[in-house]
Design a protein around this motif. Structure first.
Motif, PDB file in Angstrom:
ATOM      1  N   ALA A  53       0.811  -1.221   0.000  1.00 39.39           N
ATOM      2  CA  ALA A  53       0.000   0.000   0.000  1.00 39.39           C
ATOM      3  C   ALA A  53       0.846   1.274   0.000  1.00 39.39           C
ATOM      4  O   ALA A  53       0.375   2.322  -0.431  1.00 39.39           O
ATOM      5  CB  ALA A  53      -0.928   0.007   1.222  1.00 39.39           C
ATOM      6  N   THR A  54       2.079   1.180   0.464  1.00 38.72           N
ATOM      7  CA  THR A  54       2.935   2.373   0.546  1.00 38.72           C
ATOM      8  C   THR A  54       4.061   2.351  -0.480  1.00 38.72           C
ATOM      9  O   THR A  54       5.000   3.134  -0.385  1.00 38.72           O
ATOM     10  CB  THR A  54       3.528   2.510   1.963  1.00 38.72           C
ATOM     11  N   ARG A  55       3.953   1.509  -1.463  1.00 41.65           N
ATOM     12  CA  ARG A  55       4.989   1.404  -2.500  1.00 41.65           C
ATOM     13  C   ARG A  55       5.265   2.751  -3.159  1.00 41.65           C
ATOM     14  O   ARG A  55       6.423   3.130  -3.356  1.00 41.65           O
ATOM     15  CB  ARG A  55       4.563   0.375  -3.541  1.00 41.65           C
ATOM     16  N   GLU A  56       4.218   3.494  -3.488  1.00 36.71           N
ATOM     17  CA  GLU A  56       4.394   4.798  -4.136  1.00 36.71           C
ATOM     18  C   GLU A  56       5.017   5.813  -3.184  1.00 36.71           C
ATOM     19  O   GLU A  56       5.808   6.659  -3.610  1.00 36.71           O
ATOM     20  CB  GLU A  56       3.072   5.310  -4.688  1.00 36.71           C
ATOM     21  N   VAL A  57       4.670   5.743  -1.908  1.00 37.59           N
ATOM     22  CA  VAL A  57       5.260   6.641  -0.908  1.00 37.59           C
ATOM     23  C   VAL A  57       6.765   6.414  -0.851  1.00 37.59           C
ATOM     24  O   VAL A  57       7.555   7.364  -0.859  1.00 37.59           O
ATOM     25  CB  VAL A  57       4.628   6.424   0.486  1.00 37.59           C
ATOM     26  N   LYS A  58       7.173   5.156  -0.834  1.00 36.71           N
ATOM     27  CA  LYS A  58       8.601   4.837  -0.791  1.00 36.71           C
ATOM     28  C   LYS A  58       9.306   5.336  -2.042  1.00 36.71           C
ATOM     29  O   LYS A  58      10.408   5.887  -1.964  1.00 36.71           O
ATOM     30  CB  LYS A  58       8.812   3.336  -0.629  1.00 36.71           C
ATOM     31  N   THR A  59       8.683   5.196  -3.202  1.00 35.18           N
ATOM     32  CA  THR A  59       9.274   5.674  -4.454  1.00 35.18           C
ATOM     33  C   THR A  59       9.502   7.174  -4.409  1.00 35.18           C
ATOM     34  O   THR A  59      10.570   7.664  -4.792  1.00 35.18           O
ATOM     35  CB  THR A  59       8.371   5.302  -5.649  1.00 35.18           C
ATOM     36  N   VAL A  60       8.528   7.920  -3.931  1.00 31.48           N
ATOM     37  CA  VAL A  60       8.660   9.374  -3.832  1.00 31.48           C
ATOM     38  C   VAL A  60       9.751   9.755  -2.832  1.00 31.48           C
ATOM     39  O   VAL A  60      10.585  10.621  -3.103  1.00 31.48           O
ATOM     40  CB  VAL A  60       7.310  10.032  -3.449  1.00 31.48           C
ATOM     41  N   LEU A  61       9.774   9.095  -1.667  1.00 27.60           N
ATOM     42  CA  LEU A  61      10.796   9.395  -0.666  1.00 27.60           C
ATOM     43  C   LEU A  61      12.193   9.037  -1.161  1.00 27.60           C
ATOM     44  O   LEU A  61      13.158   9.739  -0.843  1.00 27.60           O
ATOM     45  CB  LEU A  61      10.505   8.657   0.641  1.00 27.60           C
ATOM     46  N   ASP A  62      12.313   7.973  -1.922  1.00 27.11           N
ATOM     47  CA  ASP A  62      13.615   7.605  -2.479  1.00 27.11           C
ATOM     48  C   ASP A  62      14.098   8.666  -3.465  1.00 27.11           C
ATOM     49  O   ASP A  62      15.285   8.979  -3.523  1.00 27.11           O
ATOM     50  CB  ASP A  62      13.557   6.239  -3.157  1.00 27.11           C
ATOM     51  N   ALA A  63      13.169   9.233  -4.236  1.00 28.05           N
ATOM     52  CA  ALA A  63      13.525  10.242  -5.234  1.00 28.05           C
ATOM     53  C   ALA A  63      13.708  11.627  -4.621  1.00 28.05           C
ATOM     54  O   ALA A  63      14.506  12.430  -5.115  1.00 28.05           O
ATOM     55  CB  ALA A  63      12.449  10.295  -6.324  1.00 28.05           C
ATOM     56  N   HIS A  64      12.956  11.926  -3.569  1.00 29.51           N
ATOM     57  CA  HIS A  64      12.981  13.249  -2.938  1.00 29.51           C
ATOM     58  C   HIS A  64      13.024  13.090  -1.423  1.00 29.51           C
ATOM     59  O   HIS A  64      11.984  13.206  -0.760  1.00 29.51           O
ATOM     60  CB  HIS A  64      11.737  14.054  -3.329  1.00 29.51           C
ATOM     61  N   PRO A  65      14.179  12.818  -0.864  1.00 29.42           N
ATOM     62  CA  PRO A  65      14.265  12.603   0.589  1.00 29.42           C
ATOM     63  C   PRO A  65      13.715  13.796   1.379  1.00 29.42           C
ATOM     64  O   PRO A  65      13.902  14.949   0.989  1.00 29.42           O
ATOM     65  CB  PRO A  65      15.764  12.438   0.839  1.00 29.42           C
ATOM     66  N   ALA A  66      13.046  13.497   2.461  1.00 31.51           N
ATOM     67  CA  ALA A  66      12.446  14.524   3.316  1.00 31.51           C
ATOM     68  C   ALA A  66      13.351  14.801   4.512  1.00 31.51           C
ATOM     69  O   ALA A  66      14.139  13.947   4.921  1.00 31.51           O
ATOM     70  CB  ALA A  66      11.081  14.046   3.807  1.00 31.51           C
ATOM     71  N   ASP A  67      13.230  16.004   5.057  1.00 32.11           N
ATOM     72  CA  ASP A  67      13.975  16.353   6.269  1.00 32.11           C
ATOM     73  C   ASP A  67      13.438  15.610   7.476  1.00 32.11           C
ATOM     74  O   ASP A  67      14.174  15.332   8.427  1.00 32.11           O
ATOM     75  CB  ASP A  67      13.901  17.858   6.535  1.00 32.11           C
ATOM     76  N   ALA A  68      12.145  15.319   7.453  1.00 35.40           N
ATOM     77  CA  ALA A  68      11.508  14.601   8.558  1.00 35.40           C
ATOM     78  C   ALA A  68      10.367  13.766   8.003  1.00 35.40           C
ATOM     79  O   ALA A  68       9.711  14.158   7.050  1.00 35.40           O
ATOM     80  CB  ALA A  68      10.978  15.585   9.595  1.00 35.40           C
ATOM     81  N   CYS A  69      10.142  12.641   8.614  1.00 33.73           N
ATOM     82  CA  CYS A  69       9.020  11.773   8.252  1.00 33.73           C
ATOM     83  C   CYS A  69       8.117  11.710   9.471  1.00 33.73           C
ATOM     84  O   CYS A  69       8.499  11.186  10.512  1.00 33.73           O
ATOM     85  CB  CYS A  69       9.515  10.388   7.866  1.00 33.73           C
TER      86      CYS A  69
END
Length: 68
Positions: free
Chosen positions: A16-32
């Motif tokens: 269910a979070t596959r797309e979330v991981k893809t976005v985070l891998d491409a654009h790392p966040a300062d905080a999750c």
């Protein structure tokens, strides 16, 4: 996490979070951040990122500046 479903079937959370991981891998966040402990646990497992409650960041950012 869908209640206890994500705890019992972690592969559902990963799917269910596959797309979330893809976005985070491409654009790392300062905080999750998360507003729910079980979601925090599921997202941490699925993405490998250190999710934490938004409350901790809010508390940190609302401290008076000790430098004056």
């Amino acid at each position: 996490m869908a209640g206890d479903r994500g705890l019992l079937h972690p592969e559902l959370v990963v799917a269910a979070t596959r797309e979330v991981k893809t976005v985070l891998d491409a654009h790392p966040a300062d905080a999750c951040l998360s507003a729910n402990r079980t979601c925090e646990m599921g997202l941490r497992h699925a993405t490998g990122r250190p999710y934490e409650s938004f409350v901790f960041l809010l508390e940190e950012l609302s401290r008076p500046d000790s430098k004056g």
